[in-house]
Write a protein that holds these residues in place. Structure first.
Motif, PDB file in Angstrom:
ATOM      1  N   LEU A   1     -47.759   8.043  -9.822  1.00 45.39           N
ATOM      2  CA  LEU A   1     -47.597   7.738 -11.237  1.00 45.39           C
ATOM      3  C   LEU A   1     -46.900   8.889 -11.950  1.00 45.39           C
ATOM      4  O   LEU A   1     -46.985  10.045 -11.523  1.00 45.39           O
ATOM      5  CB  LEU A   1     -48.961   7.494 -11.895  1.00 45.39           C
ATOM      6  CG  LEU A   1     -49.798   6.323 -11.368  1.00 45.39           C
ATOM      7  CD1 LEU A   1     -51.111   6.251 -12.132  1.00 45.39           C
ATOM      8  CD2 LEU A   1     -49.034   5.012 -11.497  1.00 45.39           C
ATOM      9  N   ASN A   2     -46.219   8.558 -13.022  1.00 46.82           N
ATOM     10  CA  ASN A   2     -45.615   9.568 -13.883  1.00 46.82           C
ATOM     11  C   ASN A   2     -46.661   9.977 -14.921  1.00 46.82           C
ATOM     12  O   ASN A   2     -46.990   9.188 -15.807  1.00 46.82           O
ATOM     13  CB  ASN A   2     -44.377   8.989 -14.572  1.00 46.82           C
ATOM     14  CG  ASN A   2     -43.615  10.025 -15.372  1.00 46.82           C
ATOM     15  OD1 ASN A   2     -44.165  11.050 -15.766  1.00 46.82           O
ATOM     16  ND2 ASN A   2     -42.349   9.772 -15.636  1.00 46.82           N
ATOM     17  N   PRO A   3     -47.209  11.178 -14.817  1.00 44.60           N
ATOM     18  CA  PRO A   3     -48.300  11.565 -15.723  1.00 44.60           C
ATOM     19  C   PRO A   3     -47.891  11.585 -17.191  1.00 44.60           C
ATOM     20  O   PRO A   3     -48.721  11.347 -18.066  1.00 44.60           O
ATOM     21  CB  PRO A   3     -48.691  12.966 -15.229  1.00 44.60           C
ATOM     22  CG  PRO A   3     -47.501  13.469 -14.476  1.00 44.60           C
ATOM     23  CD  PRO A   3     -46.863  12.263 -13.869  1.00 44.60           C
ATOM     24  N   SER A   4     -46.621  11.856 -17.456  1.00 43.05           N
ATOM     25  CA  SER A   4     -46.179  11.929 -18.853  1.00 43.05           C
ATOM     26  C   SER A   4     -46.054  10.543 -19.489  1.00 43.05           C
ATOM     27  O   SER A   4     -45.939  10.439 -20.707  1.00 43.05           O
ATOM     28  CB  SER A   4     -44.832  12.656 -18.950  1.00 43.05           C
ATOM     29  OG  SER A   4     -43.810  11.925 -18.294  1.00 43.05           O
ATOM     30  N   LYS A   5     -46.089   9.490 -18.675  1.00 47.40           N
ATOM     31  CA  LYS A   5     -45.970   8.131 -19.209  1.00 47.40           C
ATOM     32  C   LYS A   5     -47.220   7.304 -18.943  1.00 47.40           C
ATOM     33  O   LYS A   5     -47.183   6.080 -19.011  1.00 47.40           O
ATOM     34  CB  LYS A   5     -44.742   7.441 -18.615  1.00 47.40           C
ATOM     35  CG  LYS A   5     -43.421   8.075 -19.047  1.00 47.40           C
ATOM     36  CD  LYS A   5     -42.242   7.282 -18.534  1.00 47.40           C
ATOM     37  CE  LYS A   5     -40.932   7.889 -19.017  1.00 47.40           C
ATOM     38  NZ  LYS A   5     -39.746   7.122 -18.533  1.00 47.40           N
ATOM     39  N   THR A   6     -48.311   7.970 -18.625  1.00 50.56           N
ATOM     40  CA  THR A   6     -49.589   7.282 -18.429  1.00 50.56           C
ATOM     41  C   THR A   6     -50.373   7.350 -19.728  1.00 50.56           C
ATOM     42  O   THR A   6     -50.651   8.444 -20.232  1.00 50.56           O
ATOM     43  CB  THR A   6     -50.384   7.928 -17.283  1.00 50.56           C
ATOM     44  OG1 THR A   6     -49.625   7.847 -16.070  1.00 50.56           O
ATOM     45  CG2 THR A   6     -51.711   7.215 -17.089  1.00 50.56           C
ATOM     46  N   ILE A   7     -50.702   6.190 -20.271  1.00 53.88           N
ATOM     47  CA  ILE A   7     -51.341   6.114 -21.595  1.00 53.88           C
ATOM     48  C   ILE A   7     -52.621   5.300 -21.488  1.00 53.88           C
ATOM     49  O   ILE A   7     -52.632   4.206 -20.915  1.00 53.88           O
ATOM     50  CB  ILE A   7     -50.403   5.459 -22.620  1.00 53.88           C
ATOM     51  CG1 ILE A   7     -49.096   6.248 -22.732  1.00 53.88           C
ATOM     52  CG2 ILE A   7     -51.080   5.343 -23.984  1.00 53.88           C
ATOM     53  CD1 ILE A   7     -48.042   5.560 -23.588  1.00 53.88           C
ATOM     54  N   LEU A   8     -53.704   5.817 -22.061  1.00 53.06           N
ATOM     55  CA  LEU A   8     -54.970   5.095 -22.174  1.00 53.06           C
ATOM     56  C   LEU A   8     -55.452   5.221 -23.608  1.00 53.06           C
ATOM     57  O   LEU A   8     -55.775   6.323 -24.065  1.00 53.06           O
ATOM     58  CB  LEU A   8     -56.014   5.670 -21.203  1.00 53.06           C
ATOM     59  CG  LEU A   8     -57.443   5.110 -21.317  1.00 53.06           C
ATOM     60  CD1 LEU A   8     -57.453   3.607 -21.096  1.00 53.06           C
ATOM     61  CD2 LEU A   8     -58.370   5.804 -20.315  1.00 53.06           C
ATOM     62  N   GLN A   9     -55.484   4.102 -24.320  1.00 56.81           N
ATOM     63  CA  GLN A   9     -55.906   4.141 -25.711  1.00 56.81           C
ATOM     64  C   GLN A   9     -56.307   2.742 -26.177  1.00 56.81           C
ATOM     65  O   GLN A   9     -56.090   1.761 -25.458  1.00 56.81           O
ATOM     66  CB  GLN A   9     -54.806   4.707 -26.605  1.00 56.81           C
ATOM     67  CG  GLN A   9     -53.541   3.897 -26.681  1.00 56.81           C
ATOM     68  CD  GLN A   9     -52.523   4.537 -27.621  1.00 56.81           C
ATOM     69  OE1 GLN A   9     -52.646   5.681 -28.024  1.00 56.81           O
ATOM     70  NE2 GLN A   9     -51.497   3.781 -27.960  1.00 56.81           N
ATOM     71  N   PRO A  10     -56.897   2.619 -27.378  1.00 55.67           N
ATOM     72  CA  PRO A  10     -57.309   1.310 -27.880  1.00 55.67           C
ATOM     73  C   PRO A  10     -56.116   0.368 -28.080  1.00 55.67           C
ATOM     74  O   PRO A  10     -55.034   0.795 -28.484  1.00 55.67           O
ATOM     75  CB  PRO A  10     -57.980   1.634 -29.223  1.00 55.67           C
ATOM     76  CG  PRO A  10     -58.403   3.060 -29.103  1.00 55.67           C
ATOM     77  CD  PRO A  10     -57.354   3.718 -28.258  1.00 55.67           C
ATOM     78  N   ILE A  11     -56.334  -0.880 -27.801  1.00 58.21           N
ATOM     79  CA  ILE A  11     -55.278  -1.887 -27.927  1.00 58.21           C
ATOM     80  C   ILE A  11     -54.784  -1.996 -29.362  1.00 58.21           C
ATOM     81  O   ILE A  11     -53.596  -2.244 -29.611  1.00 58.21           O
ATOM     82  CB  ILE A  11     -55.789  -3.257 -27.421  1.00 58.21           C
ATOM     83  CG1 ILE A  11     -55.905  -3.232 -25.897  1.00 58.21           C
ATOM     84  CG2 ILE A  11     -54.891  -4.391 -27.878  1.00 58.21           C
ATOM     85  CD1 ILE A  11     -56.478  -4.514 -25.303  1.00 58.21           C
ATOM     86  N   GLU A  12     -55.677  -1.828 -30.318  1.00 58.57           N
ATOM     87  CA  GLU A  12     -55.320  -2.029 -31.722  1.00 58.57           C
ATOM     88  C   GLU A  12     -54.214  -1.085 -32.193  1.00 58.57           C
ATOM     89  O   GLU A  12     -53.567  -1.346 -33.216  1.00 58.57           O
ATOM     90  CB  GLU A  12     -56.553  -1.857 -32.608  1.00 58.57           C
ATOM     91  CG  GLU A  12     -57.152  -0.465 -32.548  1.00 58.57           C
ATOM     92  CD  GLU A  12     -58.455  -0.350 -33.329  1.00 58.57           C
ATOM     93  OE1 GLU A  12     -58.859   0.778 -33.636  1.00 58.57           O
ATOM     94  OE2 GLU A  12     -59.049  -1.406 -33.625  1.00 58.57           O
ATOM     95  N   ARG A  13     -53.952   0.009 -31.469  1.00 58.49           N
ATOM     96  CA  ARG A  13     -52.877   0.925 -31.850  1.00 58.49           C
ATOM     97  C   ARG A  13     -51.498   0.378 -31.490  1.00 58.49           C
ATOM     98  O   ARG A  13     -50.488   0.922 -31.929  1.00 58.49           O
ATOM     99  CB  ARG A  13     -53.087   2.283 -31.181  1.00 58.49           C
ATOM    100  CG  ARG A  13     -54.342   3.005 -31.626  1.00 58.49           C
ATOM    101  CD  ARG A  13     -54.422   4.389 -31.012  1.00 58.49           C
ATOM    102  NE  ARG A  13     -55.654   5.081 -31.387  1.00 58.49           N
ATOM    103  CZ  ARG A  13     -55.988   6.291 -30.953  1.00 58.49           C
ATOM    104  NH1 ARG A  13     -55.173   6.946 -30.117  1.00 58.49           N
ATOM    105  NH2 ARG A  13     -57.118   6.847 -31.335  1.00 58.49           N
TER     106      ARG A  13
END
Length: 436
Positions: free
Chosen positions: A340-352
């Protein structure tokens, strides 16, 4: 320069039947030797250097292939149908016109070389694009693109039948709009129409195309390509090295923008597929189908969507997504030799909002990515006057894919009106003004 040189080369070869086969413009002996060496290395790799699961899969594939040793080469009709598919949208290109100038003789010569297994891919053209980011593109010769379509038409369906419905790109009916709408439907499902909170994990594979392991890919292809003739053509296309005697049409200024680790020329002969060919897109889907199956059936992700090497998982728990990410990282390293590309791995709430395939999915609507909108207006302002209407219409079509696009299309319409074009009332198309 690119179009003119390509056209000149093809017109020079299309004047006689023998020219198409023997005058390929590259070093055929070195190309064949390179392919033979790559094949021998891969066979050794698959026999001794992989884990037991891959070795067992490879042995089963060989057993199946040996039990179904049929030839079944393509008919001339199949080649003609592949030609018509290949030229769609490109009929006025120099290479297509050059091939069509002696169409019957060129198709007959190409068919004969395929049936006799004397076909060898020709020289590729390398150039660099800068949108959406700098990357190398390797354009195969027109007759080689016909062969790619021929191969895809025959072996594509047998692989695509096993693809998950959440796999998009290079599959009929599954483009960017399909990917955006499918992800939006999954978002509405897990949040119960945005009434409950949830999280998303978005990942991107690092340097995907230039790091694809052809040894692993060959195993996956051999599992279903059991016909001897089609197996030969599959290996011929897969192991072709476009770097051999390639024509470099890259502007030195833009070529320097491509990072070294993203250049195919910096990879060994066993790694990397050229961006720009139908075969590469199809092979990439075969490769990442292993990831799809793992995520859906081993991890048990109910809400998952992938477009090429970008994929998104949805879940009510951020902890579950973190655990899934760890499993995916293990699988990619162990089975596909990818990461995986660590700089493009995102984990956050869907509402954003989820940025995926050029659109941003937010509560109750999808919008075109802001960067895409900015590029669109900048390009419309800078493009040559004779090309402006076509450019405006292409962006009208792109922006209409978003469910909330009236505002940006009205802005685009004002730009078109400012430059003397007429726009329909639905803000979907620009026209030339008729002189009074």
């Amino acid at each position: 320069m690119h179009s003119t040189e390509t056209a000149h080369t093809n017109r020079g070869r299309s004047g006689a039947v023998s020219a198409l086969i023997t005058d390929r413009g590259g070093d055929v002996d070195s190309r064949n030797q390179s392919a033979r060496e790559a094949y021998a290395w891969i066979q050794n790799f698959n026999n001794g250097n992989q884990n037991n699961n891959w070795k067992n899969n490879n042995n089963r594939a060989r057993a199946v292939r040996s039990s179904k040793q049929t030839e079944d080469p393509p008919s001339f009709r199949e080649l003609v149908e592949a030609y018509f598919e290949c030229r769609k949208g490109k009929r006025n290109s120099d290479t297509a016109l050059a091939f069509e100038a002696n169409l019957e003789r060129n198709l007959c010569a190409l068919h004969a070389s395929l049936i006799n297994r004397t076909y060898t891919p020709g020289r590729s053209i390398c150039f660099v694009i800068t949108r959406p980011k700098p990357r190398e593109v390797w354009a195969a010769e027109f007759e080689d693109r016909i062969v790619h379509h021929l191969l895809y038409r025959r072996i594509g369906p047998r692989f695509e039948r096993s693809f998950v419905a959440d796999s998009c790109a290079c599959i009929k009916g599954r483009g960017t709009l399909y990917g955006a709408m499918r992800l939006e439907a999954k978002v509405r499902s897990i949040t119960e129409n945005w009434s409950k909170p949830a999280f998303y994990l978005k990942c991107d594979l690092a340097n995907f195309f230039v790091t694809i392991n052809k040894a692993i890919l060959m195993q996956l292809l051999e599992a279903k390509v059991t016909d001897l003739w089609w197996h030969w053509l599959t290996i011929e296309v897969l192991l072709n090295d476009p770097r051999i005697d390639a024509r470099n049409h890259a502007n030195p200024k833009t070529a320097g923008l491509v990072p070294k680790h993203k250049r195919l020329g910096n990879q060994d002969k066993i790694h990397g597929l050229p961006i720009g060919n139908l075969s590469s897109q199809f092979f990439a889907n075969v490769y990442l189908n292993e990831l799809d199956q793992f995520v859906k059936h081993q991890i048990g992700a109910k809400h998952y969507t992938r477009y090429v090497d970008d994929f998104v998982l949805l879940h009510e728990s951020a902890q579950w997504l973190n655990a899934a990410k760890t499993k995916i990282e293990w699988f990619l390293a162990e089975r596909l030799q990818a990461r995986l590309n660590p700089s493009k791995t995102i984990l956050q709430p869907i509402e954003r909002g989820i940025d995926f395939v050029g659109q941003v999915i937010r509560p109750w609507h999808r919008t075109t990515r802001k960067r895409t909108v900015n590029v669109a207006f900048d390009r419309v302002q800078r493009v040559a006057p004779e090309d402006r209407r076509a450019t405006v219409n292409s962006y009208f079509g792109l922006m209409r894919q978003a469910s909330k696009s009236h505002h940006v299309r009205s802005r685009l319409a004002k730009v078109a009106l400012k430059h003397g074009h007429a726009v329909d009332g639905g803000l979907t198309k620009a026209f030339e003004r008729k002189p009074k």
